[in-house]
Structures are given as C-alpha cells and as structure tokens.
Design an enzyme around this catalytic site. Structure first.
Site, PDB file in Angstrom:
ATOM      1  N   HIS B  47      -0.618 -10.155   8.027  1.00 35.00           N
ATOM      2  CA  HIS B  47      -1.212  -9.228   7.572  1.00 35.00           C
ATOM      3  C   HIS B  47      -1.339  -8.589   6.365  1.00 35.00           C
ATOM      4  CE1 HIS B  47      -3.951  -5.618   8.898  1.00 35.00           C
ATOM      5  NE2 HIS B  47      -3.141  -5.006   8.041  1.00 35.00           N
ATOM      6  N   HIS B  93      -9.574  -3.216  12.264  1.00 33.73           N
ATOM      7  CA  HIS B  93      -8.424  -2.655  13.006  1.00 33.73           C
ATOM      8  C   HIS B  93      -8.734  -2.940  14.435  1.00 33.73           C
ATOM      9  CE1 HIS B  93      -6.033   1.063  12.064  1.00 33.73           C
ATOM     10  NE2 HIS B  93      -5.623   0.047  11.333  1.00 33.73           N
ATOM     11  N   ARG B 114      -9.720   5.414   2.331  1.00 34.79           N
ATOM     12  CA  ARG B 114      -8.651   5.595   1.356  1.00 34.79           C
ATOM     13  C   ARG B 114      -8.629   4.306   0.528  1.00 34.79           C
ATOM     14  NH1 ARG B 114      -5.729   7.125   5.891  1.00 34.79           N
ATOM     15  NH2 ARG B 114      -4.641   5.406   5.883  1.00 34.79           N
ATOM     16  N   ASN B 532     -10.733  -8.994   4.208  1.00 38.64           N
ATOM     17  CA  ASN B 532      -9.581  -8.933   5.113  1.00 38.64           C
ATOM     18  C   ASN B 532      -9.598  -9.993   6.001  1.00 38.64           C
ATOM     19  OD1 ASN B 532      -9.224  -6.827   7.939  1.00 38.64           O
ATOM     20  ND2 ASN B 532      -7.440  -7.486   6.652  1.00 38.64           N
ATOM     21  N   SER B 534      -7.961 -11.153   9.960  1.00 37.90           N
ATOM     22  CA  SER B 534      -7.403 -10.536  10.953  1.00 37.90           C
ATOM     23  C   SER B 534      -7.101 -11.964  11.816  1.00 37.90           C
ATOM     24  CB  SER B 534      -8.283  -9.481  11.676  1.00 37.90           C
ATOM     25  OG  SER B 534      -7.771  -9.236  12.957  1.00 37.90           O
TER      26      SER B 534
END
Lengths: 82, 741, 236
Positions: B47, B93, B114, B532, B534
């Site tokens: 990750h 997520h 964020r 990202n 995953s």
C-alpha cells in the site's frame, strides 16, 4: 463521582420512522408480536464530586437546556454513584 | 516500558519476508527495534511502497504542457489558466469498506479530501466509482447501503459536494466491493504547497484530532487478501469525524494564506510514520519526533502504537521557525490541537524518541528510496483463450428486441442511479452546471468563462477479457465522456484495483492493463498525474475483475459548451459519429440476456478515437450540438433510450432506422467503441458533415427526435415502445432492487 | 443593503449565500464568525445551511448556544430581518425564534434534489416579490427536514398566516407525493408572528442563476432587498 444515565426519547405521538423500520426488520427476522419500537438516545454524563441532590438538579437542567428538545423529546435519567 | 524481542514470528506477523528483513538489517547495520520493525513493515507494505507496481507505473506518460505536478506528491496538479490550478486524485478504500462499509467509505472520503487541501487547494468536488456484487444477495445490499450512507454522511457534513461518479455490479465484487473516491480542488498556481520537510531546525507540528489506537496496521491490512477471519478485524477500522475535518480544512487553508507554512502532509495510511518520513525524504532532510508530545485519546499507548495509528483527521506540518504562534492561534480558533512534536534535522535520519529514550533511528533514504522493488513474474493465464472464445452462431437471436432493451435499461449497471446520488449534496458551492447522471460532471470555474469536466470509468469485464484493450478503453471512454460534455480531455488520475500481485496471472493482468492505459494516454494526450494501486482484492482465492478506474479531467473553453445527453426538443436530427461493427464480446447484453462473460472486448483504434473526439468537440464548440451522448454499456439502443428519458421533467421520443445488415442484437446492443450520438437542428447538418469530413469521421443520420414513443426499425426488427415504459424500467429498477428482502 | 451571514463551525453554505448576494444581486454581504458578540449595522441576517457543530446531538442544538446567538436574539426582538436556510432554520427552531422542530426525513435518507414549493403568504418581507400561490423550483438538501409542531402550534401557524412555503407539485397542489420528507401539512417554511424571522428547508441561494437550472430562489432575496429599502430607517 456520580454517573448520570440519561435517556432521551421522542415524545409520544411524534412519528419515529427509524423505530418503525426496526420494528419491520424484527418482524422479518421472525420476532412475532413486536407492537412498537421507539429509538432514542442514551448518554452517560460523569460528574465530579457533587452531592446526589446537586447532581440531580444539574442533570435535569442539562436535559432541559441541551440534551433534549422539549418540543419533540422526553427525557429521564438515573444516577449511579462510584 | 520494554518492547518485545524480535522473533521470527514477530517478523512474519509484520508481513516482512526474510529477504526484506535482511535488507532492514543491512540498512540499520543492526537488528531493528520493535518500533523500527513496525515502521519498516508499514512503509514497505504494498500500500505504501508500490513495490510490485512501480516498475509498471513508470511506463505511464506523466508530463504534458498543462501538468504542473505529476505523480509522487499528495495529488496531481493541472494548469487551468488565469492563475488557477486543478488539484485532483483518486484513491481506493476497498478493504476498509468491506469490513465496515459506512466507516470504510466515510474515511475514504476524508482521506482523499486531505490529500487535496494539503496542496493548498479548496476541495470543491468528489466523485465515486463503486463496484458491488449482485443486489439479489442481502450482504451486497448491506454493503452498498453502508457505503452510500458513509459517502453521504461524511461528504455532506464535511461540506464538499459529491457531484458524480458511477456504480456497477458484477458477481466478482461480492466479496470485494470497490470504493474509489476522487477529489478535485482549486488552488492559486502560485500558492501550491508540498509535502516537504525543509529548513533545518524548523518545528514539526502535529495538528487535528487526537491519536487513538484506530487502524493500527491498516496499511498492512490493505496488503492482504481476505479470509473468513477478516470480519473479526473490526477494531482496526478507523472512525471518521467529518466535523473535525471541516475545521481542519478551514484551519489549514487559513494557515496557507499566511507565510508560516513550509510543508504539510496528511497522516493517512501508516499515520505519523508515513507522513514524517515521506516529508523528510522529499525535503532531503531528517525528522526527529518525540511521541510523548503527541496528543492522545487513549491511555497507555506505546511508541509503536502512536507511530502506526491511523486515527483520522490529522496532519503533519512543518512551519517556519518563529511562526509557531501563528499556527497555534489559527488552530485554536477552530478548536484543534496544534502541537510541536519535533524538528527538521540535517542528519537524514528519522528519529523517534519517547521522552529521552530513542525508540527508532532509521536512515530516511533507506526507508523510502531504497524500499524493495519487485518485478514479479507475470504469466498469461491458461484460461484467457477460453474466455475470449465466442462463436456468435451459438447465441440465439432475440425474439423481441424491445424486451431486451427494457431488460438492459433495468440492469443495475445501466439503470438510473438517482436513488444513490440524491443522497449526496451535489450542488454545494454553486458550480454544478451538469450534475450526476450525465456522461461527465461539468463544473463552472468561478472567476473565469471556463468550466471543468470530470468523468470516472473503468469496465472491469473488458479488462478481464483482454487487459490491454480493456486498459485502453478505460482511458478512451473516460475521454469520450468528457468530450461529449463539451470539454477537452487534459489529464487523468487512476486507481488500479487488482488481485494478489504474487500470482503471475494477476501480475500479467496488471502489466497488460497498464500497457494499454499508457498507449491510450499517449494517443489521446492525457498524461497521468497520480493515483493509487489497490492489490489483494481477493476473497478465498477469487480475484475481482482487474478494474483500473480512470478519473479524467477536461477543460471547457467556455462554460456555454456544456452539453448533456438528453434531447432538447422535437424535430432535431439524430446522428451517429463513428462506426457500428458486429461486436458483442464482453457486452452487458451477453451477460444480462445470455449469462455470458465471454469474447473479446470491442476493438479500439486509438487514432480513430482521437479523430472522433476532435470532431465532436469541434462541433460542440461551433455551438450547434443540442445533445451528445457516448455509446457504452448496452450499445446504441440504450444510448438512444437514455437520451429520451435522462431528463425526468422532459421526456422526448425518437424515431430512427438502422440500415446496416447483420445481427440485430449486435447492431442495437453491441458496445463498439468510438461512437457518439448527437442531436442537432436539420439546418446544421451540413456544418457537422463538413467538420466530420475534415477529421475523417463517418456520420450516419439515424432519424429524428419527437413524440412520446421510442421507435427503432432495422432490416429484421422493430422496437416500438412508449418512452414512459423505458423510463419506468430505467428509473424504477434500482429502488426496487434495493428494497427487496 | 448590508447582509450579515452567521458562520458556525461546520456551516458550509455561507460562501454560496455571499456569492448570490454580492455577485448576482450586487449587495454587500459579510461573514460573521459565531464568536462575535455584537452585530452592528446589518439590514438582514442570514443563518446559512451546513452542519453547525457537526449536527451532533441534534441539528442546531449546540449552535444555538454559540456566543453570537444572544445578539441574534436581540436583533430579532428589535424587529431585524433574519433568514434561516436549512441548517439555519433548524438553529432558529432550537433557539426558540421559530416554533416547532425539524425531525429526520420519513425516508430515513438524506435528500438532495429540486422540489417545488408554493408561496402561501406574500405579505412578508421575504416574499413581496412573489405572486400569491406562485410555485418556486428550489433544491432541498437535508436529512432532518420533517417539520413538526404540536397541534395547537400548528393551528396557530395556519391561522396567523405564518406558513410561508408548502411543498407542492409543479402545478401547485400540496399532495403527499410532493412532500419529500413527511413534513406536517407539507410545511417547507414558516415565519414568526411578527414576520421578521423566516426559516425554510429549501435553498433559495441554489436557485439563483439560470446556469444552474433555476432562478426562482432569487425572489426571496429580491423581496428582502425591496423590503429592506422600504423599511431601512427602522434598522440600525
């Protein structure tokens, strides 16, 4: 130390769709004979070094002022020492 | 407090291989302490380190005229002109959402927001790409209900509108739902901030919520596959507090308007550990932190726990020495902690102290830059040929094409998602010119004449059937959706959802899909600005479809170019840009009507795609295009139907005839690429044809809008349905499916 | 005119209200942080939408004790105009400046979409620019919008013309189907007896530009500007 357990519930006659949904779900799960469910709030308020009487008076004020809305909600509380 | 002695079991429990442990010893020149082992474990998890994907991701194009910041920072940055920049990124997520759907999705939203405001941008939009198993299964309904409620609960309260996205369904996502969240922010170009720890001696601030034991080893959790025990791991799930995050946004943006801030980073995965050593790594410095100074919510936390906690709504920032009061005053105004927990150092070390005791001392370079990188074995699986084989002779022709159309419109992947997005505030900030439900979202860019379009796409079934072609289509379809909305595609962010990378077939899928995406990004000139990966989206050895999600950002030269799929009036001419071929492989039709996930996905010619996009955009900019809609899931027939019903307050029928020969199901429901449905006034047809001729794009006149029926005729079929019936199938499906049980 | 927009921690529609007042209507609109204790020289106060204090405990329950609220109460007593939108309406009810309360939607789900509301009374400073019975198309965006009041309060609201907006069909019929959240008598907005304090669940600021799909919310702000101009000497 005194712990006040405060229960806030919707007034009788105020529709509680969440309670109604829970009742339906219980029925679906096979719990027969559930007439009504009301969903409320439960709060634990811990007070420092006051007498029981003083605690009772103060928690009652807290409920009236903030923890419950008298337009739609009822409240009650229990005091526990220790 | 004494830390446990390091044993083989403890090393294995930290998911470090023997080789990786040896490397740790080589970097430190000694055995790691327990805290150090924890730090290496999370930093070298898949990750955080991208150790299996890095070699492939490096092949993606990442630069272009408009790209101000490519991958490697908290988010990518694109130049919008007029001194404004778009800051955007997508993140997954998935694992947390499977374990606790509400909080998993909620904290996913919080985390990506964020990443955006740390760069100095005000977050103005969220989009989600969601995948679930079939809704006939109560567990999937529970997961979907929880995820949607979590996005709604957090996104609405934090005050960032969720303006769009997509939801698709397939069996393979039953044990592994996908929750990919994209956030867009707008920043002044000259006031961008980076996650860099600069200026030796500068104070390192901890700001935001207090630290608890939440999510310890969340990053390692996202680097494992699921088994029956996964549901027992609920305690590691973090709980989000959107109110706290709203305050954090306002406090950070206010601080950024002063001159006190040097660098800033979110404490996301692997919390304090990851943020501090990444900031030191980018700054070429060291960082020293005293865990005793970290504000805590729980008693008796060890340095190990403080360093690895994933409590939400926290940031690490480096301020200018002497500006401490400015930071503290601003955060106090918002009732947030702001505590100096350490200093930037010159020694290139990440030093963690517990009071006077040193708990960890790690060379930042060894931890970050020298993290392991694997070129894992990749092998085309033996079953690939089998799933690609499709003999249309064995597929019976539909008896009633109208009935097929209704079934497809009601298929949850195609059906109207209003029941989902009506739960999201999609209007806040008064930018939403085209909201959820269209090909792309269009936002105005206040203070300019321009607009921004955003689309998320990724057809996992295509990628499963042919990873390279599927990867290309993911990019091309996202670009097409942005173009049909009136924007020029500029750059992408991507979220690559795959299975276990230690399995050669998964690695092959990954490598091929990335290769296809890279080719498409080059051909369409839309570089990758970040994203990202995953991995480990598997349950009991069963992987999801390889699902790369593309988030495409486009710019509208003028907000008046905003275009939507719905017909605008009766009597307009309906035309198709592009070409229809006899392609049914991988289609929604084969799956819904024949139960087949089979064949090769539609072919794609990237040069032709580029020309179709240019043609469409030029026509829209010329001002005569009344509606534009991409042909995708469900093919031409579904695209036509959606144009009739997409506006709930204005249904308009259509009468078209298709002259092509060939199978009616392929003509109507085939998902051939590079096709766009347009409507325009008849008088403008010549203008369109001239533009199309210049780009070498075929234009077919299909028919006319008007009336209250959907009438579509071909050589061997007729569909004649009231528009109201299409609407009922399309709009009524999802609420019904979600209510069952 | 000079508008003051009260910002609680967690409010989020303050910038939108400011945008409409300043950019669309050319008025002055200042943001007022909730810790302010004095409110000077405002012709109208707006309590915007959002999630003041996270809507924790009950919507508006904590915000109503913000330091600024004492001044807001005095402002109301002096006859100043106050408009509460969505969360602002909830705060006004909790503060007792408007009767009743807002409960969770009967669907138990957050709802964000355009609805229609019928103007029930144009004789208020907030609705003078509307025609009686005019139907406005405005978005709602809430989880707790079900208006409730006890039968006696409800009777008085109706009798005294304090119900200003009701959820209706596009044709102006107040049907059950047009009621998005289960509000009593389809109530979408009410005012106090004196008619200087109005609360409504729909967001008029989200229906103020044709680019965004509707301009009928503008009528509220235009009414205020009109009334403010007519009555400006009475405000400090």
């Amino acid at each position: 130390m005194i712990r006040a357990k405060v229960y806030v519930t919707l007034k009788k006659g105020v529709l509680d769709p969440q309670g109604e949904t829970v009742r339906g779900a219980l029925e679906t799960l096979g719990f027969a004979g559930v007439k009504d469910v009301r969903v409320g709030k439960f709060m634990v308020v811990t007070l420092n070094e006051v007498s029981r009487e003083e605690a009772s008076r103060r928690v009652d004020q807290m409920c009236k002022k903030l923890l419950a809305n008298p337009v739609i909600e009822d409240y009650r509380f229990e005091l526990e020492e220790g | 407090m004494n830390e446990p002695t390091i044993t083989q079991e403890i090393i294995a429990a930290h998911n470090l291989t023997r080789e990786e442990h040896d490397q740790v010893v080589a970097i430190l020149g000694r055995e790691p302490t327990y805290t150090e082992l924890g730090i290496f474990s999370v930093m070298w998890s898949e990750h955080c380190s991208y150790k299996s994907s890095k070699v492939h991701l490096q092949t993606l194009p990442t630069s272009g005229a408009a790209v101000l910041q490519g991958p490697g920072e908290n988010a990518g940055v694109v130049d919008l002109g007029d001194g404004l920049a778009a800051v955007f990124k997508v993140e997954s997520h998935n694992h947390p959402s499977f374990i606790e759907p509400y909080q998993g999705a909620a904290t996913g939203v919080g985390g990506i927001i964020r990443d955006i405001f740390t760069m100095g941008a005000r977050p103005i939009a969220l989009l989600d790409s969601l995948r679930f198993g079939p809704l006939a299964d109560a567990r999937n309904r529970y997961l979907m209900g929880g995820v949607v409620a979590g996005i709604s609960g957090y996104g609405n309260a934090v005050g960032v509108p969720t303006v769009g996205g997509e939801v698709c369904f397939a069996e393979c996502y039953s044990g592994n739902p996908l929750v990919n969240v994209l956030c867009l922010g707008i920043a002044p170009v000259d006031k961008l901030f980076y996650g860099r720890a600069g200026g030796i001696g500068n104070p390192v601030f901890y700001v935001g919520a207090k630290t608890g034991r939440d999510g310890i080893h969340g990053a390692t959790m996202a680097s494992e596959t699921f088994d029956e025990k996964s549901e027992e791991r609920r305690p590691t799930v973090q709980v989000g507090d959107p109110f706290r995050e709203k305050l954090l946004i306002e406090a950070c943006l206010e601080l950024m308007r002063t001159d006190a801030l040097v660098g800033i980073q979110d404490m996301g995965a692997a919390g304090l550990t990851c943020s501090s050593c990444e900031m030191a790594s980018r700054g070429g410095t060291g960082v020293e932190i005293d865990v005793r100074l970290v504000p805590r919510r729980e008693e008796g936390m060890t340095p190990y726990e403080v360093m690895l906690s994933e409590s939400q709504e926290r940031m690490l920032l480096v301020a200018r020495e002497g500006a401490e009061r400015i930071v503290q005053e601003i955060f106090a105004r918002y009732d947030l902690d702001a505590v100096v927990v350490g200093r930037v150092t010159a020694d290139g070390l990440m030093r963690v102290r517990d009071g006077t005791r040193v708990m960890a001392e790690i060379p930042v370079k060894g931890l970050v830059a020298n993290a392991p990188v694997y070129r894992r074995p990749a092998l085309r699986p033996a079953w690939q040929d089998e799933v690609q084989y499709l003999d249309l002779h064995h597929i019976p022709l539909p008896r009633d094409c109208g009935e097929v159309l209704l079934r497809l419109l009601a298929s949850p992947t195609i059906a109207c998602k209003a029941t989902v997005w009506e739960r999201y505030d999609h209007m806040l900030f008064l930018n939403t010119v085209v909201g959820p439900g269209a090909d792309a979202v269009v936002l105005r860019l206040k203070g300019t004449e321009r607009g921004i379009a955003l689309a998320m796409d990724g057809n996992g079934r295509y990628v499963f059937l042919d990873p390279r072609v599927g990867g290309m289509i993911a990019v091309a379809e996202a670009a097409r959706n942005v173009v049909t909305s009136g924007a020029e595609p500029v750059a992408i962010t991507n979220c690559l959802n795959f299975g276990d990378p230690t399995r050669p077939e998964i690695m092959w899928q990954f490598a091929e899909a990335v290769r296809g995406m890279a080719e498409a990004c080059r051909a369409l000139q839309t570089p990758v600005t970040g994203g990202n990966v995953s991995f480990y989206n598997e349950t009991m050895g069963q992987a999801i479809f390889p699902t790369p999600i593309v988030g495409m950002l486009g710019i509208l030269a003028h907000i008046d170019h905003a275009t939507t799929p719905g017909w605008k009036g009766a009597g307009d001419v309906v035309v198709l840009l592009g070409q229809t071929r006899e392609e049914l492989g991988g289609s929604e039709y084969l799956k819904v009507c024949h139960g087949l996930i089979q064949g090769r996905p539609p072919t794609i010619d990237l040069d032709f795609e580029r020309r179709v996009l240019q043609c469409c955009l030029e026509a829209i900019r010329a001002g005569f295009v009344r509606s534009a809609h991409d042909c995708s899931d469900g093919g031409l027939a579904v695209a036509l139907a959606e144009s009739c019903i997409s506006d709930p307050e204005r249904h308009i029928g259509v009468e078209v005839s298709l002259s092509e020969t060939g199978r009616p199901d392929a003509l109507l429901f085939g998902e051939g690429q590079s096709r766009i449905l347009l409507s325009l006034r008849e008088a403008d047809l010549g203008r369109l044809e001239a533009i199309a001729l210049r780009h070498g794009v075929p234009v077919t006149i299909l028919g006319r809008t008007g009336g209250s029926r959907f009438l579509c005729t071909g050589r061997t079929f007729t569909i004649n349905l009231p528009v109201a019936a299409l609407d009922q199938a399309w709009r009524g499906s999802l609420p019904t499916l979600l209510r069952q049980g | 005119m000079r508008f003051g927009i009260i910002v609680f921690p967690g409010s989020n529609c303050e910038l939108d209200c400011q945008w409409v007042l300043e950019k669309v209507l050319g008025q002055q609109a200042d943001l007022i942080w909730h810790t302010e204790k004095e409110l000077k020289d405002y012709d109208c106060l707006i309590l915007p939408g959002g999630f003041a204090h996270g809507d924790y405990l009950r919507t508006g329950a904590i915000a109503r004790f913000s330091p600024v609220m004492k001044a807001v109460e005095r402002y109301a007593e002096d006859g100043g105009l106050i408009l509460g939108i969505c969360n602002g309406f909830q705060v006004l009810c909790e503060a007792g400046l408007l009767p009743g309360a807002l409960l969770r939607n009967t669907s138990l789900a957050f709802i964000c979409r355009h609805v229609h509301v019928r103007v029930e009374n144009t004789a208020t400073p907030f609705t003078t620019a509307c025609r009686p019975g005019q139907v406005l198309r405005v978005p709602i965006n809430h989880n707790e919008g079900r208006y409730y009041a006890d039968p006696e309060t409800l009777r008085q609201l109706n009798e005294k013309g304090q119900v200003i907006f009701r959820y209706a069909t596009a044709g102006g019929e107040t049907t059950d189907g047009a009621n998005p959240n289960g509000s009593l008598d389809n109530i979408a907005g009410i005012c106090n007896e004196r008619r200087n304090v109005l609360g409504l669940m729909p967001h008029p600021e989200r229906a103020a530009e044709s680019l965004l799909g509707s301009t009928s919310g503008l009528l509220l702000f235009e009414s205020i500007v009109r009334s403010g101009r007519a009555a400006s000497p009475m405000f400090r």
